[in-house]
Structures are given as structure tokens and as C-alpha cells.
Enzyme design. Structure first.
Site, PDB file in Angstrom:
ATOM      1  N   HIS A 180      20.626 -30.875  27.682  1.00 50.07           N
ATOM      2  CA  HIS A 180      19.352 -30.153  27.495  1.00 50.07           C
ATOM      3  C   HIS A 180      18.942 -29.997  26.037  1.00 50.07           C
ATOM      4  O   HIS A 180      17.765 -29.982  25.719  1.00 50.07           O
ATOM      5  CB  HIS A 180      19.428 -28.773  28.159  1.00 50.07           C
ATOM      6  CG  HIS A 180      18.742 -28.740  29.485  1.00 50.07           C
ATOM      7  ND1 HIS A 180      19.288 -29.325  30.611  1.00 50.07           N
ATOM      8  CD2 HIS A 180      17.550 -28.231  29.855  1.00 50.07           C
ATOM      9  CE1 HIS A 180      18.455 -29.167  31.620  1.00 50.07           C
ATOM     10  NE2 HIS A 180      17.389 -28.506  31.194  1.00 50.07           N
ATOM     11  N   GLU A 228      -9.137 -34.677  18.976  1.00 48.96           N
ATOM     12  CA  GLU A 228      -8.547 -34.802  20.321  1.00 48.96           C
ATOM     13  C   GLU A 228      -7.389 -33.804  20.443  1.00 48.96           C
ATOM     14  O   GLU A 228      -6.234 -34.152  20.198  1.00 48.96           O
ATOM     15  CB  GLU A 228      -8.038 -36.241  20.533  1.00 48.96           C
ATOM     16  CG  GLU A 228      -9.147 -37.274  20.515  1.00 48.96           C
ATOM     17  CD  GLU A 228      -8.652 -38.735  20.503  1.00 48.96           C
ATOM     18  OE1 GLU A 228      -9.490 -39.617  20.755  1.00 48.96           O
ATOM     19  OE2 GLU A 228      -7.466 -38.994  20.234  1.00 48.96           O
ATOM     20  N   GLU A 286       7.537 -30.994  30.924  1.00 42.25           N
ATOM     21  CA  GLU A 286       7.341 -32.262  30.207  1.00 42.25           C
ATOM     22  C   GLU A 286       5.938 -32.802  30.463  1.00 42.25           C
ATOM     23  O   GLU A 286       5.710 -34.002  30.458  1.00 42.25           O
ATOM     24  CB  GLU A 286       8.415 -33.317  30.583  1.00 42.25           C
ATOM     25  CG  GLU A 286       9.227 -33.046  31.826  1.00 42.25           C
ATOM     26  CD  GLU A 286       8.416 -33.110  33.113  1.00 42.25           C
ATOM     27  OE1 GLU A 286       7.840 -32.053  33.476  1.00 42.25           O
ATOM     28  OE2 GLU A 286       8.353 -34.180  33.746  1.00 42.25           O
ATOM     29  N   HIS A 340       0.819  -1.222   0.000  1.00 47.68           N
ATOM     30  CA  HIS A 340       0.000   0.000   0.000  1.00 47.68           C
ATOM     31  C   HIS A 340       0.851   1.269   0.000  1.00 47.68           C
ATOM     32  O   HIS A 340       0.389   2.320  -0.426  1.00 47.68           O
ATOM     33  CB  HIS A 340      -0.980  -0.011   1.182  1.00 47.68           C
ATOM     34  CG  HIS A 340      -2.382   0.219   0.737  1.00 47.68           C
ATOM     35  ND1 HIS A 340      -3.121   1.312   1.102  1.00 47.68           N
ATOM     36  CD2 HIS A 340      -3.154  -0.495  -0.118  1.00 47.68           C
ATOM     37  CE1 HIS A 340      -4.292   1.247   0.522  1.00 47.68           C
ATOM     38  NE2 HIS A 340      -4.350   0.169  -0.221  1.00 47.68           N
ATOM     39  N   THR A 386      -3.076 -39.141  18.309  1.00 43.93           N
ATOM     40  CA  THR A 386      -4.423 -38.716  18.708  1.00 43.93           C
ATOM     41  C   THR A 386      -5.241 -38.435  17.447  1.00 43.93           C
ATOM     42  O   THR A 386      -4.682 -38.229  16.375  1.00 43.93           O
ATOM     43  CB  THR A 386      -4.355 -37.433  19.566  1.00 43.93           C
ATOM     44  OG1 THR A 386      -3.552 -36.485  18.866  1.00 43.93           O
ATOM     45  CG2 THR A 386      -3.749 -37.684  20.919  1.00 43.93           C
ATOM     46  N   ARG A 387      -6.552 -38.436  17.615  1.00 39.65           N
ATOM     47  CA  ARG A 387      -7.427 -38.177  16.463  1.00 39.65           C
ATOM     48  C   ARG A 387      -7.545 -36.671  16.264  1.00 39.65           C
ATOM     49  O   ARG A 387      -7.233 -35.895  17.172  1.00 39.65           O
ATOM     50  CB  ARG A 387      -8.807 -38.796  16.743  1.00 39.65           C
ATOM     51  CG  ARG A 387      -8.692 -40.230  17.301  1.00 39.65           C
ATOM     52  CD  ARG A 387      -9.377 -41.245  16.411  1.00 39.65           C
ATOM     53  NE  ARG A 387      -8.734 -42.555  16.477  1.00 39.65           N
ATOM     54  CZ  ARG A 387      -9.196 -43.606  17.171  1.00 39.65           C
ATOM     55  NH1 ARG A 387     -10.294 -43.505  17.883  1.00 39.65           N
ATOM     56  NH2 ARG A 387      -8.556 -44.752  17.133  1.00 39.65           N
ATOM     57  N   LYS A 411     -12.935 -37.189  23.606  1.00 41.36           N
ATOM     58  CA  LYS A 411     -14.407 -37.216  23.583  1.00 41.36           C
ATOM     59  C   LYS A 411     -14.815 -38.683  23.566  1.00 41.36           C
ATOM     60  O   LYS A 411     -14.327 -39.448  22.739  1.00 41.36           O
ATOM     61  CB  LYS A 411     -14.936 -36.490  22.352  1.00 41.36           C
ATOM     62  CG  LYS A 411     -14.625 -35.010  22.412  1.00 41.36           C
ATOM     63  CD  LYS A 411     -15.032 -34.269  21.165  1.00 41.36           C
ATOM     64  CE  LYS A 411     -14.561 -32.823  21.265  1.00 41.36           C
ATOM     65  NZ  LYS A 411     -13.116 -32.667  21.000  1.00 41.36           N
ATOM     66  N   ASP A 423       2.655 -37.012  31.663  1.00 41.31           N
ATOM     67  CA  ASP A 423       3.966 -36.524  32.070  1.00 41.31           C
ATOM     68  C   ASP A 423       5.010 -37.556  31.617  1.00 41.31           C
ATOM     69  O   ASP A 423       4.870 -38.747  31.905  1.00 41.31           O
ATOM     70  CB  ASP A 423       3.979 -36.371  33.601  1.00 41.31           C
ATOM     71  CG  ASP A 423       5.259 -35.764  34.117  1.00 41.31           C
ATOM     72  OD1 ASP A 423       5.231 -34.618  34.587  1.00 41.31           O
ATOM     73  OD2 ASP A 423       6.302 -36.469  34.074  1.00 41.31           O
ATOM     74  N   ILE A 424       6.034 -37.082  30.925  1.00 39.86           N
ATOM     75  CA  ILE A 424       7.077 -38.012  30.460  1.00 39.86           C
ATOM     76  C   ILE A 424       7.814 -38.573  31.678  1.00 39.86           C
ATOM     77  O   ILE A 424       8.163 -37.824  32.601  1.00 39.86           O
ATOM     78  CB  ILE A 424       8.072 -37.300  29.515  1.00 39.86           C
ATOM     79  CG1 ILE A 424       7.318 -36.691  28.315  1.00 39.86           C
ATOM     80  CG2 ILE A 424       9.156 -38.260  29.042  1.00 39.86           C
ATOM     81  CD1 ILE A 424       8.206 -35.955  27.332  1.00 39.86           C
TER      82      ILE A 424
HETATM   83  N1  GTP Z   1      15.345 -29.982  27.900  1.00 39.43           N
HETATM   84  C1  GTP Z   1      14.278 -29.524  28.529  1.00 39.43           C
HETATM   85  N2  GTP Z   1      14.006 -29.949  29.790  1.00 39.43           N
HETATM   86  C2  GTP Z   1      12.895 -29.494  30.401  1.00 39.43           C
HETATM   87  C3  GTP Z   1      12.009 -28.590  29.806  1.00 39.43           C
HETATM   88  N3  GTP Z   1      10.994 -28.328  30.682  1.00 39.43           N
HETATM   89  C4  GTP Z   1      11.248 -29.050  31.783  1.00 39.43           C
HETATM   90  N4  GTP Z   1      12.404 -29.760  31.637  1.00 39.43           N
HETATM   91  C5  GTP Z   1      13.056 -30.660  32.588  1.00 39.43           C
HETATM   92  O1  GTP Z   1      12.202 -31.752  32.870  1.00 39.43           O
HETATM   93  C6  GTP Z   1      12.672 -32.344  34.083  1.00 39.43           C
HETATM   94  C7  GTP Z   1      11.490 -32.822  34.895  1.00 39.43           C
HETATM   95  O2  GTP Z   1      11.993 -33.515  35.952  1.00 39.43           O
HETATM   96  P1  GTP Z   1      11.127 -34.028  37.161  1.00 39.43           P
HETATM   97  O3  GTP Z   1       9.948 -33.137  37.426  1.00 39.43           O
HETATM   98  O4  GTP Z   1      12.065 -34.270  38.307  1.00 39.43           O
HETATM   99  O5  GTP Z   1      10.500 -35.371  36.690  1.00 39.43           O
HETATM  100  P2  GTP Z   1      11.068 -36.579  35.860  1.00 39.43           P
HETATM  101  O6  GTP Z   1      12.538 -36.680  35.860  1.00 39.43           O
HETATM  102  O7  GTP Z   1      10.417 -36.500  34.509  1.00 39.43           O
HETATM  103  O8  GTP Z   1      10.519 -37.797  36.669  1.00 39.43           O
HETATM  104  P3  GTP Z   1       9.022 -38.285  36.872  1.00 39.43           P
HETATM  105  O9  GTP Z   1       8.086 -37.216  36.392  1.00 39.43           O
HETATM  106  O10 GTP Z   1       8.903 -38.499  38.349  1.00 39.43           O
HETATM  107  O11 GTP Z   1       8.884 -39.534  36.103  1.00 39.43           O
HETATM  108  C8  GTP Z   1      13.507 -31.289  34.802  1.00 39.43           C
HETATM  109  O12 GTP Z   1      14.849 -31.697  34.778  1.00 39.43           O
HETATM  110  C9  GTP Z   1      13.337 -30.036  33.945  1.00 39.43           C
HETATM  111  O13 GTP Z   1      14.516 -29.249  33.880  1.00 39.43           O
HETATM  112  C10 GTP Z   1      12.327 -28.120  28.483  1.00 39.43           C
HETATM  113  O14 GTP Z   1      11.606 -27.319  27.865  1.00 39.43           O
HETATM  114  N5  GTP Z   1      13.460 -28.622  27.895  1.00 39.43           N
END
Ligand code: GTP
Length: 298
Positions: free
Chosen positions: A178, A200, A208, A22, A196-197, A215, A165-166
Site C-alpha cells: 500500500h 483543464e 484511484e 499583535h 493537462t493544460r 474545454k 480510473d487507473i
Molecule cells: N494505496 C492505495 N490504494 C488505494 C487508495 N484508494 C483506493 N485504493 C485501492 O485501489 C484498488 C482499486 O481496486 P479495484 O476497484 O478492484 O480496481 P482495479 O484493481 O484498479 O481494477 P480496474 O479498475 O478494474 O482496472 C483497491 O485495492 C483499493 O484498496 C489509496 O489511497 N491508496
């Protein structure tokens, strides 16, 4: 990249380019005045707003974009005003019948146009920061804003919330660093989305932790979805460079009772997940409204 995030980026890019175009159009208007040219249709025509690059962009999106129609209609209206005010001003100058009010009209029209565009850009940027930069997933804020509507819009069943949670993610960071941890999160988010669908939605809750909205007609169906997702993660190995990194998740699953606050639903799901972590991990735990927790089995 998440489809929605890609669409936002494309919209912002198209909008910014068209706004840039523009300025070119404004220079054309000066040329008409300086060279007494009257044949530039995006300045002289009564339909000028349809011929400039911005007009083409806004018309295209008005025809297809339903979510942002309100913003686009306002911009369209202000854009027409800019072209009309400019056309009248240019004509008055060319005919040597200059009127001050036409300068004021043009200035007013330009201000309105810029204001409408700024409003839309702000909206798009706010939407954009509601997505996670690492995984491209929507953040919790989007769930907060859409949860009540999702509960209301459910048909033929209920909404279930699954927090995942991982497991031992800290170990992954400690073992590989990291940067690799970040790559694992990114790959995990992709795997979760593909497991997931399309009805979802998946959110990054923080760190993590992730949320999936399911649904289902009943608890059994929700549990089947919960275990399907848990197993899909378990059977997938994440590859980062030369590393093959197995990942498992522990999750808490619960029904969202209509009218219940998201915070309450999440607290319940979190309590179930906690029990899953304590009792061995790599599992999906279901919790009912009375707080009774059971492990979901295949
Ligand atoms: N690289 C990376 N690490 C992350 C991020 N967000 C969180 N974390 C890490 O994730 C980890 C989570 O650790 P915890 O809460 O102790 O749990 P965990 O080791 O997964 O063990 P459980 O949950 O008990 O199975 C921590 O070390 C955080 O620093 C991210 O964005 N990047």
C-alpha cells in the site's frame, strides 16, 4: 504541492504569525503606560494600524488578493478599530483622565478583530480540507461547488468531463504494498496535472479515480484532448524507489449539457468508462447525450 494548496498554507501561516505579533504589540501598549513613553508609532500614532506587523500583512494582501477581499476588508476595518481604541485608552490613562467607556470600546474592538480573524481562518481551513492530503489535488467537493460556474463561464465552446480510473490498481497494491501504491497515486496525480493544460482542472474523485474538466469547441477537439491525456499516461513510467511501474488508465468522456446536473454528467461518463474497462482497458471512451459510446482512437 498544488499551487492553490500552497497559497492557502502560506496565507494561514502569514495570518497566524501576524496575529502572534499583535500580542507583542499589546505588550508594547502596556510598556507605554508603565514607562510613559509616547514615541512608539504602532501604538501612539493616528496611523498606528499601518505600522504594526499585522497591518503590514493585511495591507500587502489587500493590494494583491482578489479572491478573499471581503474577509480582508472586514479584518482591516476591525484592526483599525483596535488601534484607535487602544490609542485613545492609552492617552486617557497617560493624561490621568481615565474613562470606563474607553475600556469597553477597546474590549469590543478586540472581540470584533478576533471574530473577523476566526472567520477568515475557518474559511481557509475549510478550503484546505477540500484538497486531498495524498495527491494535493482538489477533491470532488470543489468540483461540486464550482461546476455550474464553470459551465456558465465557458466561452467559445463546451465543457467536457473526463473520468479516469487507473487500470488494475489493486494489482499494484498487491504486488508492491500500500505504501508504494500511495506513492504511485501521488506520482500519477503529478503526471496527470503535467499532462493537462492550465485551463483543464484535475480533481481526485476518490480512490484511484480522477476527473479532468476539458474545454473544447466540439466533440472532435474534446476527443483529441482525451486521447492526448490517455497516451501521456501510457508512455510514462512511474518510478518509486527501485521500481519502474507502468500505469494505464481507462476513461469516460462526455459533454456537460448546459443546465445538466453534475451527477448526471458523471453517471454518463462513468457508464462509458465501464465499457472501456470491460473491453480491454487503457482507452478513452466517448459517450454522447443519447448514450451512444465509441472508443476514441488516435
Ligand atoms: N494505496 C492505495 N490504494 C488505494 C487508495 N484508494 C483506493 N485504493 C485501492 O485501489 C484498488 C482499486 O481496486 P479495484 O476497484 O478492484 O480496481 P482495479 O484493481 O484498479 O481494477 P480496474 O479498475 O478494474 O482496472 C483497491 O485495492 C483499493 O484498496 C489509496 O489511497 N491508496
Amino acid at each position: 504541492m498544488n499551487r492553490k494548496l500552497k497559497a492557502i498554507d502560506e496565507l494561514l501561516d502569514g495570518l497566524n504569525r501576524s496575529v502572534g505579533a499583535h500580542y507583542h504589540w499589546l505588550v508594547q501598549a502596556f510598556k507605554i503606560i508603565a514607562k510613559h513613553e509616547r514615541n512608539l508609532e504602532d501604538v501612539s500614532s493616528l496611523e498606528a494600524h499601518n505600522f504594526c506587523q499585522f497591518g503590514c500583512w493585511v495591507n500587502k494582501h489587500l493590494a494583491t488578493d482578489t479572491e478573499d477581499k471581503g474577509f480582508l476588508l472586514t479584518i482591516h476595518e476591525k484592526h483599525i478599530h483596535v488601534h484607535e481604541a487602544c490609542r485613545q485608552l492609552v492617552e486617557s490613562i497617560l493624561q490621568n483622565e481615565i474613562q470606563d467607556s474607553l475600556f469597553n470600546d477597546f474590549e469590543h474592538a478586540l472581540q470584533g478583530f478576533v471574530g473577523a480573524i476566526t472567520c477568515y481562518q475557518t474559511h481557509l481551513l475549510q478550503l484546505r480540507i477540500s484538497y486531498d492530503a495524498l495527491t494535493s489535488l482538489p477533491l470532488r467537493r470543489i468540483l461540486d461547488e464550482s461546476f455550474d460556474k464553470q459551465v456558465m463561464d465557458r466561452s467559445n465552446g463546451d465543457l467536457y468531463v473526463m473520468i479516469l480510473d487507473i487500470d488494475h490498481f489493486k494489482r499494484i497494491n498487491d504486488t508492491y504494498g500500500h505504501v508504494v501504491g500511495d506513492e504511485v497515486l501521488r506520482a500519477f496525480a503529478q503526471k496527470l496535472q503535467s499532462s493537462t493544460r492550465n485551463y483543464e482542472p484535475v480533481y481526485r474523485f476518490g480512490g484511484e479515480e480522477f476527473i479532468v474538466i476539458l474545454k473544447a469547441k466540439n466533440e472532435a477537439e474534446a476527443m483529441a484532448a482525451g486521447i492526448r491525456i490517455t497516451r501521456a499516461i501510457e508512455h510514462h513510467q512511474i518510478m518509486v524507489g527501485q521500481y519502474h511501474i507502468p500505469v494505464t488508465v481507462t476513461s469516460g468522456l462526455t459533454r456537460a449539457v448546459p443546465g445538466e446536473l453534475l451527477r448526471m454528467v458523471l453517471e454518463r461518463a462513468d457508464a462509458a468508462m465501464y465499457v472501456g474497462k470491460q473491453s480491454g482497458r487503457n482507452r478513452c471512451m466517448f459517450i454522447d447525450e443519447q448514450g451512444s459510446i465509441e472508443r476514441v482512437v488516435d
